[in-house]
Design a protein around this motif. Structure first.
Motif, mmCIF file in Angstrom:
data_model
loop_
_atom_site.group_PDB
_atom_site.id
_atom_site.type_symbol
_atom_site.label_atom_id
_atom_site.label_comp_id
_atom_site.label_asym_id
_atom_site.label_seq_id
_atom_site.Cartn_x
_atom_site.Cartn_y
_atom_site.Cartn_z
ATOM 1 N N SER A 52 0.827 -1.208 0.000
ATOM 2 C CA SER A 52 0.000 0.000 0.000
ATOM 3 C C SER A 52 0.863 1.260 0.000
ATOM 4 O O SER A 52 0.559 2.236 -0.693
ATOM 5 C CB SER A 52 -0.924 -0.012 1.223
ATOM 6 O OG SER A 52 -1.724 1.147 1.278
ATOM 7 N N ASN A 56 0.858 4.070 -2.949
ATOM 8 C CA ASN A 56 0.574 5.484 -2.701
ATOM 9 C C ASN A 56 1.732 6.366 -3.144
ATOM 10 O O ASN A 56 1.514 7.441 -3.712
ATOM 11 C CB ASN A 56 0.281 5.700 -1.210
ATOM 12 C CG ASN A 56 -1.147 5.368 -0.839
ATOM 13 O OD1 ASN A 56 -2.056 6.174 -1.032
ATOM 14 N ND2 ASN A 56 -1.366 4.176 -0.306
ATOM 15 N N GLN A 60 1.552 9.277 -6.068
ATOM 16 C CA GLN A 60 1.919 10.669 -5.824
ATOM 17 C C GLN A 60 2.910 11.170 -6.876
ATOM 18 O O GLN A 60 2.794 12.290 -7.384
ATOM 19 C CB GLN A 60 2.511 10.824 -4.416
ATOM 20 C CG GLN A 60 1.533 10.562 -3.292
ATOM 21 C CD GLN A 60 0.338 11.489 -3.341
ATOM 22 O OE1 GLN A 60 0.466 12.686 -3.595
ATOM 23 N NE2 GLN A 60 -0.851 10.934 -3.119
ATOM 24 N N ALA A 183 -5.500 3.311 -4.448
ATOM 25 C CA ALA A 183 -4.892 4.597 -4.095
ATOM 26 C C ALA A 183 -5.265 5.613 -5.161
ATOM 27 O O ALA A 183 -5.362 5.277 -6.344
ATOM 28 C CB ALA A 183 -3.368 4.469 -3.985
ATOM 29 N N THR A 185 -4.939 9.933 -6.448
ATOM 30 C CA THR A 185 -4.328 11.249 -6.333
ATOM 31 C C THR A 185 -5.136 12.218 -7.200
ATOM 32 O O THR A 185 -5.721 11.813 -8.205
ATOM 33 C CB THR A 185 -2.852 11.230 -6.780
ATOM 34 O OG1 THR A 185 -2.250 12.501 -6.531
ATOM 35 C CG2 THR A 185 -2.721 10.903 -8.258
#
Length: 205
Positions: A52, A56, A60, A183, A185
């Motif tokens: 995870s 992430n 990003q 995830a 963004t």
């Protein structure tokens, strides 16, 4: 003679009852399954958390790369980087799904397309007029348009990873055999052009 046999049997049973040899092995037999499942569960949790964190971090970085003016021609490369980063710690059968939805503004993310609710039932139906904000010819509960859009658009970029558990303990404690991680963004494209706010309309079925 029968009495002697009975006495010998009683003494043998007493000796057997007081014999503790092998007790440790028996006790370990009871504890071992629980201990093994506990250890595998800890490692499974650690692997999930690490995956995870990698996912992430990759999202990003991808979000920063997608804000550049050259992002339009680099989408496949950026997507490939996300997949490569998480694939390093995943089984070969893992699936990575990437989705980009562009919106006119941040406030539009996750919102349905507007429509005239003439019958006040909260559902777009009965030939009610709707505003086709993602230009796909139908009313959608999410007004986002597939892709990174154009200048100044707000983009929701989501990665969903599904893979079989690395440690075979799911069936022993009732967990799903697969792990699913997601995830997201959110980014805004650089203002190298003007936004197009032209909206088409349609009618709900």
């Amino acid at each position: 003679m029968i009495g002697q046999m009975f006495e010998n049997s009683r003494l043998s049973m007493r000796k057997l009852a007081s014999d503790e040899r092998g007790a440790t092995l028996v006790e370990f037999g009871f504890v071992a399954p629980i201990l093994v499942v506990l250890v595998m569960g800890v490692f499974d949790l650690a692997h999930t958390q690490y995956t995870s964190a990698l996912l992430n971090g990759a999202m990003q970085k991808a979000g920063r790369d997608l804000t550049l003016e050259s992002a339009g021609s680099q989408q496949d490369t950026i997507d490939g980087q996300v997949i490569n980063i998480v694939s390093e710690v995943l089984p070969n059968t893992a699936e990575v799904d990437l989705e980009k939805l562009s919106h006119f503004d941040f406030s539009d993310i996750g919102q349905p397309e507007d429509f005239n609710d003439d019958n006040l039932d909260g559902i777009c139906n009965n030939n009610e007029l709707f505003f086709d904000m993602n230009d796909n010819g139908q009313w959608d509960p999410d007004r986002g348009q597939a892709g990174i859009g154009s200048a100044r658009d707000a983009v929701l970029y989501t990665a969903t990873v599904t893979y079989p558990r690395v440690f075979p303990m799911a069936g022993l404690i009732g967990l799903d055999e697969n792990v699913t991680l997601a995830a997201s963004t959110v980014l805004r494209n650089q203002p190298f052009d003007e936004q197009d706010r032209t909206l088409e309309t349609g009618n709900c079925a």
